[in-house]
Structure formats: C-alpha cells, structure tokens
Design a protein around this motif. Structure first.
Motif, short mmCIF file in Angstrom:
data_model
loop_
_atom_site.label_atom_id
_atom_site.label_comp_id
_atom_site.label_asym_id
_atom_site.label_seq_id
_atom_site.Cartn_x
_atom_site.Cartn_y
_atom_site.Cartn_z
N MET A 86 54.47 -19.19 -93.46
CA MET A 86 53.12 -18.69 -93.24
C MET A 86 52.18 -19.30 -94.26
O MET A 86 52.58 -19.55 -95.39
CB MET A 86 53.07 -17.17 -93.41
CG MET A 86 53.96 -16.40 -92.50
SD MET A 86 53.90 -14.65 -92.96
CE MET A 86 55.25 -14.03 -92.00
N VAL A 87 50.93 -19.51 -93.83
CA VAL A 87 49.87 -19.93 -94.74
C VAL A 87 48.69 -19.00 -94.49
O VAL A 87 48.27 -18.82 -93.35
CB VAL A 87 49.43 -21.40 -94.48
CG1 VAL A 87 48.25 -21.76 -95.38
CG2 VAL A 87 50.58 -22.35 -94.71
N SER A 88 48.19 -18.40 -95.57
CA SER A 88 47.03 -17.52 -95.43
C SER A 88 45.82 -18.17 -96.08
O SER A 88 45.92 -18.79 -97.14
CB SER A 88 47.30 -16.16 -96.07
OG SER A 88 47.54 -16.29 -97.45
N LEU A 89 44.70 -18.05 -95.41
CA LEU A 89 43.41 -18.48 -95.93
C LEU A 89 42.63 -17.21 -96.20
O LEU A 89 42.36 -16.44 -95.27
CB LEU A 89 42.69 -19.37 -94.91
CG LEU A 89 41.23 -19.72 -95.22
CD1 LEU A 89 41.10 -20.45 -96.54
CD2 LEU A 89 40.65 -20.55 -94.07
N HIS A 90 42.30 -16.96 -97.46
CA HIS A 90 41.63 -15.72 -97.82
C HIS A 90 40.54 -16.01 -98.86
O HIS A 90 40.34 -17.15 -99.25
CB HIS A 90 42.64 -14.69 -98.33
CG HIS A 90 43.56 -15.21 -99.38
ND1 HIS A 90 44.69 -15.92 -99.10
CD2 HIS A 90 43.49 -15.16 -100.72
CE1 HIS A 90 45.29 -16.27 -100.22
NE2 HIS A 90 44.58 -15.82 -101.22
N LYS A 91 39.86 -14.98 -99.27
CA LYS A 91 38.75 -15.11 -100.23
C LYS A 91 37.74 -16.15 -99.74
O LYS A 91 37.17 -16.89 -100.54
CB LYS A 91 39.25 -15.43 -101.64
CG LYS A 91 40.10 -14.34 -102.23
CD LYS A 91 40.51 -14.64 -103.64
CE LYS A 91 41.42 -13.55 -104.16
NZ LYS A 91 41.97 -13.85 -105.47
N ILE A 92 37.53 -16.20 -98.45
CA ILE A 92 36.58 -17.15 -97.87
C ILE A 92 35.17 -16.74 -98.28
O ILE A 92 34.76 -15.61 -98.07
CB ILE A 92 36.69 -17.18 -96.33
CG1 ILE A 92 38.11 -17.57 -95.91
CG2 ILE A 92 35.67 -18.16 -95.75
CD1 ILE A 92 38.37 -17.35 -94.43
N ASP A 93 34.46 -17.68 -98.88
CA ASP A 93 33.09 -17.44 -99.33
C ASP A 93 32.22 -18.58 -98.80
O ASP A 93 32.20 -19.67 -99.39
CB ASP A 93 33.05 -17.38 -100.85
CG ASP A 93 31.69 -17.02 -101.43
OD1 ASP A 93 30.67 -17.31 -100.76
OD2 ASP A 93 31.65 -16.48 -102.54
N LEU A 94 31.56 -18.34 -97.68
CA LEU A 94 30.75 -19.39 -97.06
C LEU A 94 29.55 -19.77 -97.92
O LEU A 94 29.17 -20.94 -97.98
CB LEU A 94 30.31 -18.97 -95.66
CG LEU A 94 31.43 -18.75 -94.65
CD1 LEU A 94 30.87 -18.28 -93.31
CD2 LEU A 94 32.27 -20.00 -94.47
N GLU A 95 28.97 -18.79 -98.61
CA GLU A 95 27.81 -19.08 -99.46
C GLU A 95 28.17 -20.07 -100.57
O GLU A 95 27.42 -20.98 -100.88
CB GLU A 95 27.25 -17.79 -100.06
CG GLU A 95 26.06 -18.04 -100.96
CD GLU A 95 25.52 -16.76 -101.59
OE1 GLU A 95 24.65 -16.89 -102.46
OE2 GLU A 95 25.96 -15.66 -101.23
N HIS A 96 29.33 -19.86 -101.18
CA HIS A 96 29.76 -20.74 -102.27
C HIS A 96 30.71 -21.83 -101.79
O HIS A 96 31.26 -22.57 -102.62
CB HIS A 96 30.40 -19.91 -103.39
CG HIS A 96 29.42 -18.99 -104.03
ND1 HIS A 96 29.37 -17.65 -103.76
CD2 HIS A 96 28.41 -19.24 -104.90
CE1 HIS A 96 28.38 -17.10 -104.44
NE2 HIS A 96 27.78 -18.05 -105.14
N SER A 97 30.94 -21.90 -100.48
CA SER A 97 31.73 -22.96 -99.84
C SER A 97 33.14 -23.07 -100.42
O SER A 97 33.60 -24.13 -100.82
CB SER A 97 30.99 -24.31 -99.97
OG SER A 97 31.49 -25.22 -99.03
#
Length: 190
Positions: A86-97
């Motif tokens: 499994m690979v998780s993508l988290h702490k996504i912050d679009l404002e800070h890219s």
C-alpha cells in the motif's frame, strides 16, 4: 465535508505489471495477514488490526480516499490479484503545494521492487494530477529498507529528526526526512 472540499477522487493507476487502486472488501484477508507481520507492526502498523470487522470498515473508509482528503493505493501484480502493498498520500496541502507519502509492503512481496515502483507512481501522479511541487516521506532511521526505497524513488535525504515519532514498539525513534521536488531528476530506474 461537502463535495467541494474533496482534494482527490478514488483513482486506479497502471504502472507496468502493477495495478494501484483503492482498497476493497476483497483485500480484507490480505490486510489482516499484513497486520500480523512483525516489520509492519513495528514500522507502519495497520490501523485495521487483525480482526475482520475492523479491517472491512477500514477498507470501506479508504475506498473513498478518506472522504477525498487523502489517497490510499493498494498495489497488485496485475496477473496475480493478491495485495502486495500500500502507498498512502496524506497531509495534502494544495496551498503550499505539498504532500507526504507512507508505504508498506506485504511480507510475501518484499525484495521485488514493489515499493519503489508504487512510490514513484503515486509521486508522479501527485505531481501531475494534483500539481504538487514537493513530496516528502519520513521513516525510522533503523528501517534501512525504507531508506533504500526512498533513494531509488528519487527522494533525497534532507536530514534527521531526533526522537520524533513513537513507533509500534512504544519508543521514540529518530527519523530520516526525504524530499522530492517535481523538478528533480529521478536517477536509478530499477
């Protein structure tokens, strides 16, 4: 959360011989087996635990990418169909890219390059689809396998954080911080 607050939608990606997709109830037996592995229990415990009800609820939650705020990709070999990791993508912050990755590989799939391919694939997806500029991953210093994956996936070692995370053994561990920018060249393509 309303539909406008969603960052990501459940997505499937094909990467060579691997398929990455959100979890489903058919993954529950393999998730339960992974939850019992000593390395996973130490470095990256599965909150789904070892019981079927909890694992099923966890798979259902993440099938929707946790309401669209994070992404969890289960990794399969297209011909086998068994969960490899499994690979998780988290702490996504679009404002800070920015985004952060975590990963785990089933004991029956280790040593085959699964994590490297999956981390590269999800990283490239985050750069392309989400338009992120920076991705990072963090792992315990005592977990050299994760360090090798980060390096092979093009993540540069940026430093060590001291006593920064309590892992499955209940102890605080130093961690390596690795980062990759969308503009970084990716070296070794193994």
């Amino acid at each position: 959360m309303d539909q406008l607050d969603r960052i990501v939608e459940p997505t499937e990606i094909v990467a060579g011989r691997y398929q990455l997709r959100p979890p489903s109830p058919r993954d529950v037996p393999d998730m339960m087996a992974m939850a019992l592995d000593e390395d996973i229990r130490l470095w990256n415990p599965l909150p789904s635990g070892g019981d079927e009800e909890t694992a099923r609820a966890w798979a259902e939650r993440w099938a929707d990418f946790d309401g669209g705020t994070s992404g969890l990709f289960c990794v399969y070999e297209a011909t086998e169909g068994r969960l490899l990791g499994m690979v998780s993508l988290h702490k996504i912050d679009l404002e800070h890219s920015f985004g952060e990755l975590g990963y785990r590989v089933a004991p029956w799939a280790r040593g085959r390059g699964v994590a490297t391919v999956a981390v590269r694939t999800v990283t490239d997806w985050a750069f392309g689809f989400l338009g992120l500029t920076r991705m990072q991953l963090i792992h315990a210093v005592e977990n050299p396998a994760s360090c090798r994956v980060a390096d092979k996936a093009g993540y540069l070692l940026e430093g060590t954080t001291r006593s920064s995370y309590r892992y499955g053994d209940g102890k605080l561990h130093d961690e390596h911080l690795h980062g990759r920018l969308a503009t970084d060249p990716v070296g070794d393509q193994r």
